[in-house]
Structure formats: structure tokens, C-alpha cells
Design a protein around this motif. Structure first.
Motif, PDB file in Angstrom:
ATOM      1  N   THR A 245      10.006   2.508   0.299  1.00 14.74           N
ATOM      2  CA  THR A 245      10.608   1.873  -0.883  1.00 14.74           C
ATOM      3  C   THR A 245      11.525   0.706  -0.520  1.00 14.74           C
ATOM      4  O   THR A 245      12.061   0.056  -1.415  1.00 14.74           O
ATOM      5  CB  THR A 245      11.422   2.901  -1.703  1.00 14.74           C
ATOM      6  OG1 THR A 245      12.566   3.324  -0.940  1.00 14.74           O
ATOM      7  CG2 THR A 245      10.579   4.102  -2.086  1.00 14.74           C
TER       8      THR A 245
ATOM      9  N   SER B  43      -1.423  -2.748  -1.241  1.00 15.32           N
ATOM     10  CA  SER B  43      -1.285  -4.171  -1.564  1.00 15.32           C
ATOM     11  C   SER B  43      -0.286  -4.874  -0.649  1.00 15.32           C
ATOM     12  O   SER B  43       0.123  -5.999  -0.930  1.00 15.32           O
ATOM     13  CB  SER B  43      -0.883  -4.342  -3.026  1.00 15.32           C
ATOM     14  OG  SER B  43       0.356  -3.711  -3.254  1.00 15.32           O
ATOM     15  N   SER B  44       0.080  -4.246   0.441  1.00 14.50           N
ATOM     16  CA  SER B  44       1.021  -4.855   1.378  1.00 14.50           C
ATOM     17  C   SER B  44       0.416  -6.096   2.034  1.00 14.50           C
ATOM     18  O   SER B  44      -0.776  -6.125   2.331  1.00 14.50           O
ATOM     19  CB  SER B  44       1.397  -3.844   2.472  1.00 14.50           C
ATOM     20  OG  SER B  44       2.132  -4.479   3.498  1.00 14.50           O
TER      21      SER B  44
ATOM     22  N   PRO C 170       1.975   7.989  -4.850  1.00 15.65           N
ATOM     23  CA  PRO C 170       2.133   6.645  -5.430  1.00 15.65           C
ATOM     24  C   PRO C 170       2.766   5.646  -4.453  1.00 15.65           C
ATOM     25  O   PRO C 170       2.434   4.463  -4.479  1.00 15.65           O
ATOM     26  CB  PRO C 170       3.039   6.856  -6.638  1.00 15.65           C
ATOM     27  CG  PRO C 170       3.026   8.310  -6.921  1.00 15.65           C
ATOM     28  CD  PRO C 170       2.660   9.006  -5.645  1.00 15.65           C
TER      29      PRO C 170
ATOM     30  N   GLN D 170       0.892   2.199  -3.261  1.00 19.25           N
ATOM     31  CA  GLN D 170       1.453   0.845  -3.394  1.00 19.25           C
ATOM     32  C   GLN D 170       1.339   0.069  -2.089  1.00 19.25           C
ATOM     33  O   GLN D 170       1.306  -1.163  -2.096  1.00 19.25           O
ATOM     34  CB  GLN D 170       2.886   0.878  -3.914  1.00 19.25           C
ATOM     35  CG  GLN D 170       3.934   1.185  -2.880  1.00 19.25           C
ATOM     36  CD  GLN D 170       5.343   1.237  -3.441  1.00 19.25           C
ATOM     37  OE1 GLN D 170       5.541   1.453  -4.629  1.00 19.25           O
ATOM     38  NE2 GLN D 170       6.310   1.063  -2.587  1.00 19.25           N
ATOM     39  N   CYS D 171       1.248   0.766  -0.965  1.00 22.72           N
ATOM     40  CA  CYS D 171       1.103   0.088   0.331  1.00 22.72           C
ATOM     41  C   CYS D 171      -0.264  -0.560   0.498  1.00 22.72           C
ATOM     42  O   CYS D 171      -0.448  -1.406   1.377  1.00 22.72           O
ATOM     43  CB  CYS D 171       1.352   1.067   1.476  1.00 22.72           C
ATOM     44  SG  CYS D 171       3.064   1.629   1.594  1.00 22.72           S
TER      45      CYS D 171
END
Length: 177
Positions: A73, A114-115, A107, A111-112
Motif C-alpha cells: 500500500t 498494473s504496476s 485485492p 492492484q500490483c
């Protein structure tokens, strides 16, 4: 290299620091530090310990899995990379995967995907999702947007074979089977 209790005693010697204490010291140093570079090195080190099943119980006991999730995060991409790397390295163990899932890790790992850091996506986020995906988590992981991202990675073979190979392995195991 994987270890066991006997090997650990041999490596540590009589005056050495027991593994659980060493890991606790790293966690404490991370928590006490304000230096981003130092924190990155600590999380990278902890992530390397996450490879070895000998450390799994210590990692759960010391809340290191939660520390990895907290790193995901952070705005610091290196902390994100090493945090999701630690998750990937440790989630092959069902008890660790359960902790990660119960702490809302899916989650965060998703989200990673799209790193901007290739290592975060290919080696860690896709790998972690491969191991975290099971009948009880499949619906949470395979939402339409995630499914599309993984399919896009699988089609990227000419551009990046690492993305493609891992995405295809994921699809073969969790979608096409």
C-alpha cells in the motif's frame, strides 16, 4: 537454500541469534526506521526469508505477512515490489495463503498487476495469484477486469515471454481446466 532445525543449529552455532529472534530484529528495525532505502533493504531481506518453509511459522507469528501487505500500500514502488515478492514467496504454503487472504491481500496483489515495475507484475503478482487462486478465492481473483489483464499478458508472448508464460500457466490451471 531450504533449512531445517538441525541445519539451523549447525549454521548459527552456540552464540548465534536464533532465526525467530533475527526475523523479529528485522521487523523492529523496519518499524523504527524512517530511511526509505534502509526499509527497502529490510523488506527485500525478509522477502528472501519467505522462500524457505522453515521460516513460515515465524513469519506468521511475527506478522511478517501483514508487513508485506502493508508495503504493497506504500507509494514507494520498491517497497511494493519487495512486499508482493514476499507474498509470492510465502503463499505457496496453505497456512500463509490463508493469512494473506484473511487480511485482504487478494485485492492488494491484484492492484500490483498494473504496476510499472516489471518484476512486480511478472515474477510476483501473477505468481502470487497463481498460488492464492483456489475454489474459495476464485471469484474474488477472476473478476472480469483481472481476467482480461491476465489474458492480455498471455497474448504478449512476442513482446514479453515471461509475462506470457506465467499468464498462460495461470489460465491453464485456473480458467481453461
Amino acid at each position: 537454500m531450504f533449512t531445517n532445525a538441525q541445519r539451523q543449529v549447525e549454521r548459527t552455532g552456540r552464540g548465534g541469534t536464533p532465526r525467530d529472534q533475527y526475523l523479529q530484529d528485522l521487523v523492529t528495525q523496519f518499524q523504527d526506521s524512517t530511511d526509505e532505502g534502509y526499509k527497502e533493504r529490510i523488506v527485500a531481506n525478509l522477502s528472501n526469508f519467505a522462500y524457505d518453509p522453515y521460516n513460515y511459522a515465524f513469519m506468521r507469528q511475527l506478522n511478517i505477512l501483514e508487513l508485506f501487505l502493508d508495503c504493497i500500500t506504500e507509494p514507494n514502488e520498491r517497497l511494493v515490489e519487495f512486499g508482493v515478492g514476499g507474498i509470492c514467496n510465502s503463499c505457496v504454503d496453505p497456512a500463509n495463503a490463508s493469512v494473506i487472504t484473511q487480511c485482504g491481500g487478494i485485492p492488494l496483489v491484484v492492484q500490483c498487476l498494473s504496476s510499472p515495475v516489471k518484476n512486480t507484475v511478472v515474477n510476483y503478482a501473477l505468481g502470487a495469484l497463481y498460488y492464492l487462486c483456489n475454489p474459495s478465492t476464485k471469484n474474488e481473483i477472476l473478476k472480469p477486469d483481472v481476467h482480461r489483464i491476465i489474458r492480455d499478458y498471455s497474448a504478449a508472448g512476442a513482446v514479453n515471454s515471461s509475462f506470457s508464460n506465467l499468464a498462460n500457466a495461470f489460465l491453464d490451471k485456473h480458467v481453461n481446466s
